[in-house]
Write a protein that holds these residues in place. Structure first.
Motif, short mmCIF file in Angstrom:
data_model
loop_
_atom_site.label_atom_id
_atom_site.label_comp_id
_atom_site.label_asym_id
_atom_site.label_seq_id
_atom_site.Cartn_x
_atom_site.Cartn_y
_atom_site.Cartn_z
N SER A 428 0.89 -1.20 -0.15
CA SER A 428 0.09 0.04 -0.24
C SER A 428 0.71 1.20 0.11
N GLY A 431 2.43 2.00 -3.46
CA GLY A 431 1.58 2.19 -4.37
C GLY A 431 1.48 0.81 -5.58
N LYS A 433 -0.33 -1.78 -7.65
CA LYS A 433 -1.64 -1.71 -8.00
C LYS A 433 -2.62 -2.98 -7.38
N THR A 434 -2.07 -4.09 -7.57
CA THR A 434 -2.78 -5.36 -7.29
C THR A 434 -1.96 -6.22 -6.19
N ASP A 465 -7.81 -3.25 2.27
CA ASP A 465 -8.27 -2.72 1.08
C ASP A 465 -9.13 -1.56 1.18
N SER A 467 -9.02 1.27 2.90
CA SER A 467 -8.07 2.36 3.17
C SER A 467 -7.01 2.80 2.29
N SER A 468 -6.97 1.99 1.12
CA SER A 468 -5.87 1.82 0.47
C SER A 468 -6.27 2.00 -1.24
N THR A 469 -5.52 2.56 -1.77
CA THR A 469 -5.52 2.74 -3.09
C THR A 469 -4.96 1.49 -4.02
N THR A 470 -4.33 0.59 -3.09
CA THR A 470 -3.98 -0.86 -3.72
C THR A 470 -5.26 -1.61 -3.79
#
Length: 703
Positions: A428, A431, A433-434, A465, A467-470
């Motif tokens: 996270s 950054g 992505k997945t 998940d 709270s994250s952009t990941t």
């Protein structure tokens, strides 16, 4: 000087740039005498070819003049015959028609013969016209037809003669049925019939149930006598000694049913490897004995290549536990799917060394970067993510042996729960992505240390998940067949030692999936995810371990009770009779892929999980009994928190009114202890106060 040397190496042949058909001839034969005639067999074939061409041209002349040739016509025939035979024989020799094996005449050979004969006729006509040799135009067409018939007929007769000769030489051959229809079945049967070393007399073929429309037709030299449903009657009526299965054309259930029929009929069963290509008919087919993988074989997995290509295209991918069974196969699949940059991470240096060599040998354009590191080393993980900045992370590293983790619960906590949580937070932070975590069915209603630690890892990945952009995903499945240390290699080793085979309980069952199948579906699920999902793979029907042991005994040519015994040792600590793929609180939803479902559940509060993991880290070096007790306690604590959250979500969805509890029932309801991070002091000691919540004993359904 350079051109002179070149000319001398080419035996004086001029090396002008060839065009058209001559280029094809030079490309194939290089006009090299040692290529045209490699041995005395090639010379004999060329002589027979010349004789056939002479006969064909003579017949063509006779047909043109109604089988009556006067002296003038005979003179024209004798004048043109040497030219025709020499030129056409050279053209056919340069095309390599005579080099093909007589055992494996195919449509490709026939096509090459027609092409070479046509070219030979055209070139011979041009030479005859330029030389002033008189040949009626109709003779050329008739000669072309008879040349193809004679040359093709000679090869067919020779092949049949060779097969009959081998059949005559064989003293004892087993009467054999070939089961399974696939594109290479005909070629396999031809090769078996033409091989003198083969001890099989192919009586006929048996079609799969779904190919029953082929019954009565011919598959090359043999007839399709019936379908799998007719196998027992075919064995009896044709006095069959052996059944050969074409590998890859039958599913596990069909193979198991066929094996049972053959056992009842006292007929041997073997497997023929699938051949994509038969090279000149010289490929040796060695049928092998049935393997346990054949009996458990599942349908091949189809994946969405377009979606996966878009998902991994141009990405840097990290795979933890890359030297393990699942991790290494994920790497192989990613390389096969044209991943751009692949970072393979493991602490097993030898495994990593060999995996890197294998991946590079696959010939992909992917950049493979081996990294030695331990996932419990947070600073090392931080450095790797900082250096490579991956877009996708497959987390497959974890301990997996249930009995060992029961004895070493502190190591399980560090390697599974804490390492997964810290790796997720680093993903996270950088950054990614997945983030895809590989999980297990042992995390569902866990009774073992290993399963409980995996459950904590699952809950953390799902909780972070939000709270994250990941995008954090979990893929959950059961046992993988023949992985390192799994039941199949253990049974195989026990059989080699002469037994006994040890099974913990006669009723114990497990789900099984092949390693490639599981790995493909993990990648497919990753490409489908949107974040927060727990994907559950379709594991099919569970398999009784005692039946698996009995199958392996039988496939080894042994008999239970006479040659080898099965001992029941009792369930080990933490072991369950039946594994589950989802909890009672999870609702399963279908996805776009038929073998992948999504389990929806309410996530545990992230701060609550962080506090629980802190407690586990503090206790990781306590006694095993104390750690196991704390694990059970904290898991119940988190599940209670999840239940209350689910009740809150359900109540919010239903409206502001909350059902009232009957006063007389209040004291009988379970008391579930919920720790809150706010109640934890700075030293990390257990909370000084507790919040008690009373809920209905009837668990509400999660919407």
């Amino acid at each position: 000087m350079k051109s002179e040397n070149s000319a001398s190496r080419n035996h004086g042949v001029e090396t002008h740039a060839p065009t058209g058909a001559i280029r094809k001839l030079k490309k194939r034969a290089v006009l090299h005498p040692t290529f045209i005639i490699r041995n005395w067999q090639d010379l004999v074939r060329l002589l027979f070819t010349g004789m056939a061409l002479a006969i064909a041209f003579s017949i063509a002349f006779a047909v043109r003049f109604d089988w009556t040739l006067d002296a003038e016509q005979m003179q024209h025939l004798l004048a043109s015959l040497p030219l025709v035979v020499v030129v056409q024989t050279v053209i056919l020799a340069c095309s390599g028609v005579h080099l093909a094996s007589l055992r494996g005449v195919s449509f490709q050979d026939l096509g090459r013969l027609v092409w070479a004969t046509s070219l030979g006729s055209a070139v011979t006509w041009c030479v005859a016209v330029n030389a002033g040799v008189f040949v009626p135009r109709s003779v050329w067409l008739v000669d072309w037809v008879f040349a193809i018939i004679l040359l093709g007929g000679i090869r067919a007769v020779a092949r049949e003669a060779i097969e009959q000769w081998h059949k005559h030489l064989a003293t004892e051959k087993s009467r054999t049925l070939v089961v399974g229809t696939c594109p290479t079945s005909e070629a396999i049967v031809r090769t078996l019939r033409a091989t003198s070393q083969s001890r099989c007399e192919i009586i006929g073929m048996v079609a799969r149930t779904e190919d029953s429309h082929l019954v009565g037709h011919y598959a090359g030299p043999v007839r399709v006598l019936g379908s799998v449903d007719d196998l027992h009657s075919l064995i009896v009526s044709h006095s069959i000694d052996e059944v050969l299965l074409v590998s890859g054309s039958l599913g596990g259930k069909q193979i198991r049913a066929i094996e049972q029929i053959c056992n009842e009929a006292i007929v041997a069963v073997r497997v023929i490897p699938v051949l994509d290509t038969l090279i000149d008919g010289n490929v040796a087919i060695q049928p092998r004995a049935l393997a346990i993988e054949d009996l458990l074989k599942r349908e091949s997995v189809q994946i969405d290549l377009n979606a996966i290509s878009c998902f991994i295209g141009g990405s840097t991918i990290v795979v933890t536990g890359a030297a393990g069974s699942i991790g290494s196969e994920i790497c192989r699949q990613l390389v096969a799917l044209n991943a751009t940059r692949l970072v393979i991470l493991d602490r097993n240096e030898s495994g990593l060394f060999w995996l890197e060599r294998e991946l590079r040998r696959l010939g992909s354009d992917a950049t493979v970067i081996p990294c030695i590191g331990d996932i419990t080393d947070s600073r090392r993980m931080d450095a790797i993510l900082a250096e490579y900045r991956p877009h996708i992370l497959f987390h497959a590293a974890a301990y997996k042996h249930v009995p060992l983790m029961e004895d070493h619960p502190g190591e399980a906590i560090k390697n599974i729960s804490l390492a997964s949580a810290r790796l997720a937070e680093l993903a996270s932070e950088y950054g990614v992505k997945t983030f895809v975590m590989v999980s297990t069915d042992k995390a569902v209603n866990p009774t073992s240390v290993m399963g409980t630690c995996k459950r904590f890892a699952e809950m953390f990945v799902q909780a972070i998940d939000a709270s994250s952009t990941t995008m954090f995903l979990t893929v959950r499945f059961g046992n993988v067949l023949d992985s390192a240390g799994s039941v199949v290699p253990v049974f195989r080793e026990q059989i080699l030692r002469g037994g006994p085979i040890t099974v913990t309980h006669p009723e114990i069952e497990r789900f099984f999936m092949t390693i490639p199948e599981a790995s493909r579906l993990v990648i497919q699920a990753a490409a489908m995810g949107h974040g927060g999902e727990v994907f559950v793979l379709d594991m099919g029907e569970p398999v009784k371990i005692v039946e698996l042991a009995q199958d392996m005994i039988r496939l080894s040519g042994l008999e239970q009770g006479r040659d080898i015994e099965i001992d029941f040792t009792g369930l080990r600590p933490g072991e369950k009779l039946f594994e589950e793929l989802f909890t009672a609180n999870e609702r399963l939803f279908d996805t776009a892929h038929s073998k992948i479902q999504s389990a929806e559940t309410v996530a545990v509060d992230l701060d609550h999980l962080r506090w629980s993991l802190d407690q586990l880290e503090l206790a990781a070096h306590d006694t095993p009994d104390a750690i196991r007790s704390l694990l059970r306690h904290l898991l119940k604590d988190c599940q209670a928190s999840q239940d209350v959250k689910a009740l809150s979500v359900s109540a919010s969805a239903a409206g502001p009114k909350v059902p009232e509890l009957v006063a007389t029932e209040v004291d009988q309801l379970p008391r579930l202890r919920l720790f809150t991070p706010a109640l934890t002091d700075t030293t990390g000691d257990p909370p000084r106060s507790e919040t008690f919540v009373r809920i209905s004993s009837e668990r509400p359904q999660v919407a």
